[in-house]
Design a protein around this motif. Structure first.
Motif, PDB file in Angstrom:
ATOM      1  N   GLU A 134       0.837  -1.198   0.000  1.00 20.74           N
ATOM      2  CA  GLU A 134       0.000   0.000   0.000  1.00 20.74           C
ATOM      3  C   GLU A 134       0.876   1.253   0.000  1.00 20.74           C
ATOM      4  O   GLU A 134       0.571   2.245  -0.669  1.00 20.74           O
ATOM      5  N   GLY A 135       1.973   1.206   0.755  1.00 16.61           N
ATOM      6  CA  GLY A 135       2.873   2.348   0.795  1.00 16.61           C
ATOM      7  C   GLY A 135       3.467   2.671  -0.555  1.00 16.61           C
ATOM      8  O   GLY A 135       3.642   3.852  -0.910  1.00 16.61           O
ATOM      9  N   LEU A 136       3.793   1.642  -1.338  1.00 14.93           N
ATOM     10  CA  LEU A 136       4.332   1.865  -2.679  1.00 14.93           C
ATOM     11  C   LEU A 136       3.294   2.518  -3.572  1.00 14.93           C
ATOM     12  O   LEU A 136       3.589   3.488  -4.289  1.00 14.93           O
ATOM     13  N   LEU A 137       2.070   2.020  -3.525  1.00 13.09           N
ATOM     14  CA  LEU A 137       1.005   2.567  -4.369  1.00 13.09           C
ATOM     15  C   LEU A 137       0.709   4.019  -4.022  1.00 13.09           C
ATOM     16  O   LEU A 137       0.372   4.824  -4.896  1.00 13.09           O
ATOM     17  N   GLU A 138       0.826   4.362  -2.738  1.00 13.40           N
ATOM     18  CA  GLU A 138       0.544   5.729  -2.313  1.00 13.40           C
ATOM     19  C   GLU A 138       1.713   6.667  -2.594  1.00 13.40           C
ATOM     20  O   GLU A 138       1.504   7.879  -2.742  1.00 13.40           O
ATOM     21  N   THR A 139       2.916   6.123  -2.692  1.00 15.59           N
ATOM     22  CA  THR A 139       4.112   6.961  -2.835  1.00 15.59           C
ATOM     23  C   THR A 139       4.429   7.297  -4.281  1.00 15.59           C
ATOM     24  O   THR A 139       4.860   8.410  -4.584  1.00 15.59           O
ATOM     25  N   LEU A 140       4.217   6.343  -5.189  1.00 11.52           N
ATOM     26  CA  LEU A 140       4.681   6.506  -6.562  1.00 11.52           C
ATOM     27  C   LEU A 140       3.612   7.117  -7.460  1.00 11.52           C
ATOM     28  O   LEU A 140       2.413   6.873  -7.285  1.00 11.52           O
ATOM     29  N   ASP A 141       4.088   7.892  -8.441  1.00  7.77           N
ATOM     30  CA  ASP A 141       3.175   8.374  -9.466  1.00  7.77           C
ATOM     31  C   ASP A 141       3.053   7.317 -10.564  1.00  7.77           C
ATOM     32  O   ASP A 141       3.627   6.223 -10.471  1.00  7.77           O
ATOM     33  N   SER A 142       2.309   7.620 -11.614  1.00  4.45           N
ATOM     34  CA  SER A 142       1.997   6.637 -12.644  1.00  4.45           C
ATOM     35  C   SER A 142       3.251   6.100 -13.337  1.00  4.45           C
ATOM     36  O   SER A 142       3.410   4.883 -13.496  1.00  4.45           O
ATOM     37  N   ALA A 143       4.146   6.991 -13.740  1.00  6.65           N
ATOM     38  CA  ALA A 143       5.359   6.560 -14.441  1.00  6.65           C
ATOM     39  C   ALA A 143       6.263   5.747 -13.526  1.00  6.65           C
ATOM     40  O   ALA A 143       6.874   4.752 -13.957  1.00  6.65           O
ATOM     41  N   GLU A 144       6.364   6.152 -12.274  1.00  8.36           N
ATOM     42  CA  GLU A 144       7.209   5.418 -11.326  1.00  8.36           C
ATOM     43  C   GLU A 144       6.654   4.027 -11.049  1.00  8.36           C
ATOM     44  O   GLU A 144       7.406   3.047 -10.959  1.00  8.36           O
ATOM     45  N   LEU A 145       5.332   3.925 -10.940  1.00  7.18           N
ATOM     46  CA  LEU A 145       4.724   2.622 -10.693  1.00  7.18           C
ATOM     47  C   LEU A 145       4.937   1.706 -11.896  1.00  7.18           C
ATOM     48  O   LEU A 145       5.211   0.508 -11.733  1.00  7.18           O
ATOM     49  N   ASP A 146       4.832   2.262 -13.104  1.00  5.62           N
ATOM     50  CA  ASP A 146       5.130   1.478 -14.306  1.00  5.62           C
ATOM     51  C   ASP A 146       6.555   0.930 -14.262  1.00  5.62           C
ATOM     52  O   ASP A 146       6.801  -0.234 -14.616  1.00  5.62           O
ATOM     53  N   ALA A 147       7.497   1.751 -13.835  1.00  3.84           N
ATOM     54  CA  ALA A 147       8.900   1.335 -13.791  1.00  3.84           C
ATOM     55  C   ALA A 147       9.098   0.165 -12.829  1.00  3.84           C
ATOM     56  O   ALA A 147       9.808  -0.800 -13.129  1.00  3.84           O
ATOM     57  N   VAL A 148       8.458   0.239 -11.670  1.00  3.85           N
ATOM     58  CA  VAL A 148       8.608  -0.830 -10.669  1.00  3.85           C
ATOM     59  C   VAL A 148       7.922  -2.106 -11.142  1.00  3.85           C
ATOM     60  O   VAL A 148       8.477  -3.213 -11.032  1.00  3.85           O
ATOM     61  N   LEU A 149       6.724  -1.991 -11.684  1.00  7.37           N
ATOM     62  CA  LEU A 149       6.006  -3.170 -12.150  1.00  7.37           C
ATOM     63  C   LEU A 149       6.739  -3.831 -13.314  1.00  7.37           C
ATOM     64  O   LEU A 149       6.775  -5.073 -13.411  1.00  7.37           O
ATOM     65  N   ALA A 150       7.318  -3.028 -14.202  1.00  8.10           N
ATOM     66  CA  ALA A 150       8.086  -3.592 -15.315  1.00  8.10           C
ATOM     67  C   ALA A 150       9.298  -4.350 -14.791  1.00  8.10           C
ATOM     68  O   ALA A 150       9.676  -5.401 -15.327  1.00  8.10           O
ATOM     69  N   HIS A 151       9.931  -3.839 -13.749  1.00  5.40           N
ATOM     70  CA  HIS A 151      11.059  -4.523 -13.110  1.00  5.40           C
ATOM     71  C   HIS A 151      10.621  -5.895 -12.587  1.00  5.40           C
ATOM     72  O   HIS A 151      11.290  -6.912 -12.819  1.00  5.40           O
ATOM     73  N   GLU A 152       9.490  -5.949 -11.899  1.00  5.77           N
ATOM     74  CA  GLU A 152       9.024  -7.220 -11.340  1.00  5.77           C
ATOM     75  C   GLU A 152       8.588  -8.188 -12.440  1.00  5.77           C
ATOM     76  O   GLU A 152       8.821  -9.398 -12.345  1.00  5.77           O
ATOM     77  N   LEU A 153       7.966  -7.666 -13.484  1.00  9.50           N
ATOM     78  CA  LEU A 153       7.581  -8.515 -14.612  1.00  9.50           C
ATOM     79  C   LEU A 153       8.802  -9.100 -15.310  1.00  9.50           C
ATOM     80  O   LEU A 153       8.767 -10.235 -15.804  1.00  9.50           O
ATOM     81  N   ALA A 154       9.886  -8.337 -15.344  1.00 10.88           N
ATOM     82  CA  ALA A 154      11.126  -8.846 -15.940  1.00 10.88           C
ATOM     83  C   ALA A 154      11.640 -10.052 -15.151  1.00 10.88           C
ATOM     84  O   ALA A 154      12.163 -11.005 -15.734  1.00 10.88           O
ATOM     85  N   HIS A 155      11.493 -10.021 -13.828  1.00 11.64           N
ATOM     86  CA  HIS A 155      11.876 -11.188 -13.019  1.00 11.64           C
ATOM     87  C   HIS A 155      11.076 -12.421 -13.428  1.00 11.64           C
ATOM     88  O   HIS A 155      11.619 -13.532 -13.507  1.00 11.64           O
ATOM     89  N   LEU A 156       9.785 -12.235 -13.684  1.00 15.90           N
ATOM     90  CA  LEU A 156       8.951 -13.363 -14.078  1.00 15.90           C
ATOM     91  C   LEU A 156       9.308 -13.846 -15.481  1.00 15.90           C
ATOM     92  O   LEU A 156       9.358 -15.057 -15.729  1.00 15.90           O
ATOM     93  N   LYS A 157       9.540 -12.926 -16.391  1.00 11.50           N
ATOM     94  CA  LYS A 157       9.886 -13.322 -17.755  1.00 11.50           C
ATOM     95  C   LYS A 157      11.209 -14.064 -17.801  1.00 11.50           C
ATOM     96  O   LYS A 157      11.360 -15.063 -18.521  1.00 11.50           O
ATOM     97  N   ASN A 158      12.183 -13.609 -17.034  1.00  9.86           N
ATOM     98  CA  ASN A 158      13.491 -14.260 -17.015  1.00  9.86           C
ATOM     99  C   ASN A 158      13.481 -15.585 -16.260  1.00  9.86           C
ATOM    100  O   ASN A 158      14.483 -16.314 -16.285  1.00  9.86           O
ATOM    101  N   ARG A 159      12.390 -15.885 -15.559  1.00  8.74           N
ATOM    102  CA  ARG A 159      12.241 -17.092 -14.738  1.00  8.74           C
ATOM    103  C   ARG A 159      13.140 -17.089 -13.506  1.00  8.74           C
ATOM    104  O   ARG A 159      13.212 -18.087 -12.786  1.00  8.74           O
ATOM    105  N   ASP A 160      13.856 -15.991 -13.281  1.00  6.94           N
ATOM    106  CA  ASP A 160      14.696 -15.962 -12.086  1.00  6.94           C
ATOM    107  C   ASP A 160      13.836 -15.892 -10.823  1.00  6.94           C
ATOM    108  O   ASP A 160      14.257 -16.335  -9.754  1.00  6.94           O
ATOM    109  N   ALA A 161      12.603 -15.366 -10.954  1.00  7.57           N
ATOM    110  CA  ALA A 161      11.709 -15.332  -9.789  1.00  7.57           C
ATOM    111  C   ALA A 161      11.351 -16.743  -9.352  1.00  7.57           C
ATOM    112  O   ALA A 161      11.291 -17.039  -8.146  1.00  7.57           O
ATOM    113  N   ALA A 162      11.113 -17.640 -10.313  1.00 11.79           N
ATOM    114  CA  ALA A 162      10.788 -19.027  -9.971  1.00 11.79           C
ATOM    115  C   ALA A 162      11.983 -19.722  -9.335  1.00 11.79           C
ATOM    116  O   ALA A 162      11.839 -20.452  -8.353  1.00 11.79           O
ATOM    117  N   VAL A 163      13.186 -19.498  -9.898  1.00 10.07           N
ATOM    118  CA  VAL A 163      14.386 -20.140  -9.362  1.00 10.07           C
ATOM    119  C   VAL A 163      14.661 -19.645  -7.950  1.00 10.07           C
ATOM    120  O   VAL A 163      14.967 -20.424  -7.042  1.00 10.07           O
TER     121      VAL A 163
END
Length: 361
Positions: A134-163
């Motif tokens: 909740e703190g992240l959602l309240e702190t970041l603006d739209s572009a910043e939230l996109d940047a963080v979500l894209a970072h986390e999605l990259a972990h899933l795409k690379n499969r390093d999150a599963a490993v």
């Protein structure tokens, strides 16, 4: 080059995890063979074939259970609640849009009820789950939230999150962070489950004890057999988990750099993610002293479990920063985050490269 390095480290870490579990499976089946002999004889299999099948079954069960269990434990530790359909549609739509840009399956989204701004991704065989606070959602603006979500999605795409999700289980188990069955069974059923397991162990143990198992002598022999099984199994578990610890720490560092770059390229704005890291980690001013000292102080040192999965290594509870567990001999430091300063520097270098690219000709 960085992506190939990440793949190499992932393959090495995954190989170590499989090898560690194979060793555990072999040890478990060997220790349990006297207990399982009546079952082997009952199905009419030779000891060699039965041993191989039991080992393969044990290995498969270990890997599947660990991945599922580690995922549930990480989400529970963050107190993250999965969003139901039509809840926070702006957030789920944002994740869906970014997932399409990265060509990755749309993950589940969960929100942690804390004001500490952080995020992480846990992987599964098919996709995964992205958790934001909740703190992240309240702190970041739209572009910043996109940047963080894209970072986390990259972990899933690379499969390093599963490993990394899978790699978190064995070290946490020997650090006594996981309890068998945890909170995933109703409290009232646990005594029946444990009692049932002991009863089955007693029945199997009757095949190799010299006295009837429900006599004093038989119970003593059964207790000794159980103690040997647990102690030897625990020693082997500690040894094989050590390799996973060291390899996953190395993987943890590289995966953050690759996800930073992939996420920044997805949004086309590396400077935004650099600004998020700088602001959330509390380093809005440029260092005036030796950056190596500052980097060491902000790298987070070694982190276990959830903290090693997060965008920033302080986890979801800053009150734990710098805290120790009183020298617990079973404590195992699992992950080392890269220095936030180094991550910011690399992102700013990437931003400069992108700005120069149109003029490269």
């Amino acid at each position: 080059m960085a992506s190939r390095d990440l793949l190499g480290r992932m393959a090495t870490t995954l190989g170590a995890i499989v090898l560690a579990n194979l060793v555990l499976a072999l040890v478990f089946v060997t220790l349990l063979e006297p207990w399982l002999a009546p079952v082997f004889d009952g199905v009419g299999l030779s000891r060699g074939v039965a041993f191989a099948l039991a080992t393969a079954l044990c290995l498969g069960c270990l890997l599947v259970v660990q991945l599922r269990y580690a995922r549930l434990e990480l989400l529970a530790e963050a107190d993250a609640r999965a969003l139901v359909p039509d809840e926070r549609p702006e957030l789920t739509d944002r994740v869906t849009r970014l997932a399409a840009q990265l060509d990755v399956a749309v993950p589940a989204v969960a929100v942690a009820d804390t004001q500490v701004a952080n995020s992480f991704a846990v992987g599964s065989v098919r996709s995964g789950t992205i958790v934001v606070s909740e703190g992240l959602l309240e702190t970041l603006d739209s572009a910043e939230l996109d940047a963080v979500l894209a970072h986390e999605l990259a972990h899933l795409k690379n499969r390093d999150a599963a490993v990394m999700t899978l790699a978190s289980f064995l070290p946490a188990l020997i650090a006594d962070e996981h309890v068998v069955f945890g909170d995933h069974l109703p409290r009232w059923t646990r005594s029946y489950v444990y009692g049932g397991l002991l009863f089955v162990a007693a029945l199997l143990g009757s095949s190799f004890t010299d006295a009837p198992v429900f006599t004093l002598n038989g119970l003593l022999q059964l207790a000794v057999a159980l103690a040997v099984t647990v102690v030897v199994g625990g020693i082997v578990l500690g040894v094989v988990a050590t390799a996973v610890v060291f390899l996953s720490r190395s993987l943890s560092r590289q995966r953050e750099f690759v996800a930073d770059r992939a996420g920044a390229l997805t949004t086309g704005d590396p400077a935004t993610l650099a600004g998020v890291l700088e602001r959330l980690d509390g380093h809005s001013n440029a260092p005036v002293e030796d950056a190596r000292n500052d980097a060491e102080a902000t790298s987070g040192g070694h982190y276990r479990g959830l903290e090693g999965m997060c965008l920033l290594p302080h986890g979801f509870d800053r009150s734990r920063e710098g805290a120790t567990d009183g020298g617990d001999p079973l404590q195992v430091d699992t992950y080392a985050h890269p220095s936030t300063i180094e991550r910011i520097a690399r992102l700013r270098t990437l931003a400069a490269e992108l700005e120069r690219a149109p003029y490269a000709e």
